[in-house]
Design a protein around this motif. Structure first.
Motif, PDB file in Angstrom:
ATOM      1  N   VAL A 122     -36.624  -6.690 -44.577  1.00 13.34           N
ATOM      2  CA  VAL A 122     -37.771  -7.594 -44.416  1.00 13.34           C
ATOM      3  C   VAL A 122     -37.306  -9.044 -44.406  1.00 13.34           C
ATOM      4  O   VAL A 122     -37.756  -9.853 -43.577  1.00 13.34           O
ATOM      5  N   ALA A 123     -36.384  -9.390 -45.303  1.00 10.42           N
ATOM      6  CA  ALA A 123     -35.870 -10.763 -45.336  1.00 10.42           C
ATOM      7  C   ALA A 123     -35.155 -11.106 -44.033  1.00 10.42           C
ATOM      8  O   ALA A 123     -35.298 -12.218 -43.510  1.00 10.42           O
ATOM      9  N   VAL A 125     -35.683  -9.699 -41.011  1.00 10.01           N
ATOM     10  CA  VAL A 125     -36.648  -9.737 -39.916  1.00 10.01           C
ATOM     11  C   VAL A 125     -37.494 -11.010 -39.974  1.00 10.01           C
ATOM     12  O   VAL A 125     -37.791 -11.625 -38.946  1.00 10.01           O
ATOM     13  N   THR A 126     -37.871 -11.415 -41.186  1.00 15.37           N
ATOM     14  CA  THR A 126     -38.723 -12.605 -41.317  1.00 15.37           C
ATOM     15  C   THR A 126     -37.932 -13.900 -41.269  1.00 15.37           C
ATOM     16  O   THR A 126     -38.529 -14.974 -41.277  1.00 15.37           O
ATOM     17  N   GLY A 127     -36.603 -13.807 -41.231  1.00 16.22           N
ATOM     18  CA  GLY A 127     -35.795 -15.008 -41.070  1.00 16.22           C
ATOM     19  C   GLY A 127     -35.507 -15.751 -42.353  1.00 16.22           C
ATOM     20  O   GLY A 127     -35.648 -16.975 -42.413  1.00 16.22           O
ATOM     21  N   ALA A 128     -35.107 -15.049 -43.377  1.00 14.20           N
ATOM     22  CA  ALA A 128     -34.733 -15.711 -44.628  1.00 14.20           C
ATOM     23  C   ALA A 128     -33.571 -16.655 -44.370  1.00 14.20           C
ATOM     24  O   ALA A 128     -32.745 -16.422 -43.496  1.00 14.20           O
ATOM     25  N   HIS A 129     -33.528 -17.717 -45.117  1.00 17.96           N
ATOM     26  CA  HIS A 129     -32.538 -18.764 -44.862  1.00 17.96           C
ATOM     27  C   HIS A 129     -31.323 -18.690 -45.776  1.00 17.96           C
ATOM     28  O   HIS A 129     -30.454 -19.546 -45.711  1.00 17.96           O
ATOM     29  N   LYS A 133     -29.452 -13.485 -40.450  1.00 14.01           N
ATOM     30  CA  LYS A 133     -30.421 -12.400 -40.249  1.00 14.01           C
ATOM     31  C   LYS A 133     -29.729 -11.059 -40.027  1.00 14.01           C
ATOM     32  O   LYS A 133     -30.097 -10.058 -40.634  1.00 14.01           O
TER      33      LYS A 133
END
Length: 190
Positions: A122-123, A125-129, A133
């Motif tokens: 999920v992190a 896919v959602t683009g965690a910084h 990715k």
């Protein structure tokens, strides 16, 4: 005015004490690693008993917190009490049936890896910084697969953990012995 901090060397007694502690733990690590490889079943029973004892102490601690932490909200204290009772009960069951406690331990590890894998995917896919990715997605998929494998093959997973852990314990212990600090000169040697 500028203050300079001049690093002081370790006192000889401290250096020798640290060295002795490192030698002792490294030798114990090698012995424990070899014992775990030679006698895996008895080693697993010991691990299971220690797991049960840990659960008992954790459950008792949570129950004490539930009854003594008057500043916590009532709902949290009730939750701590219920969790403490469940953990205490699980610990007692583990002591009466060590083999089942290993399966429980494997299930807990498997579930935590599955949850970690889902969170990493999920992190990613959602683009965690905090990481690339693609790295997060790959790590999440590996964690998810590992968790599923552990859930479906808990006995194999526990034996694999034991063998890998024993080998790593031996390797780390040997490296510790190879990288010891030099012994301080004793007064008689000077």
């Amino acid at each position: 005015m500028t203050n300079y901090v001049v690093p002081q060397p370790f006192p000889d007694e401290l250096r020798n004490a640290v060295r002795a502690g490192l030698i002792t733990t490294a030798v114990l690590g090698i012995v424990l690693g070899v014992v775990a490889l030679i006698w895996p079943e008895p080693t697993l029973v010991v691990v299971a008993v220690l797991f049960g004892i840990t659960l008992i102490f954790t459950g008792i601690y949570r129950l004490i917190m539930a009854f003594s932490a008057k500043l916590l909200p009532t709902g949290l204290r009730i939750f701590l009490g219920i969790m403490g009772a469940i953990i205490l009960f699980a610990g007692i069951l583990c002591l009466f049936n060590p083999a089942e406690s290993l399966v429980l331990l494997a299930i807990v590890i498997g579930i935590s890896w599955i949850i970690q894998g889902i969170l990493e995917i999920v992190a990613g896919v959602t683009g965690a910084h905090y990481a690339p990715k693609s790295f997060l997605i790959v790590a999440g998929v590996i964690s998810l697969i590992a968790g599923i494998v552990v859930l479906f093959l808990p006995a194999v997973a526990i034996k694999t953990f034991l063998v890998v852990g024993a080998i790593l314990l031996i390797i780390v212990s040997v490296i510790t012995l190879m990288t010891l600090p030099r012994a301080a000169a004793t007064p008689a040697a000077q």
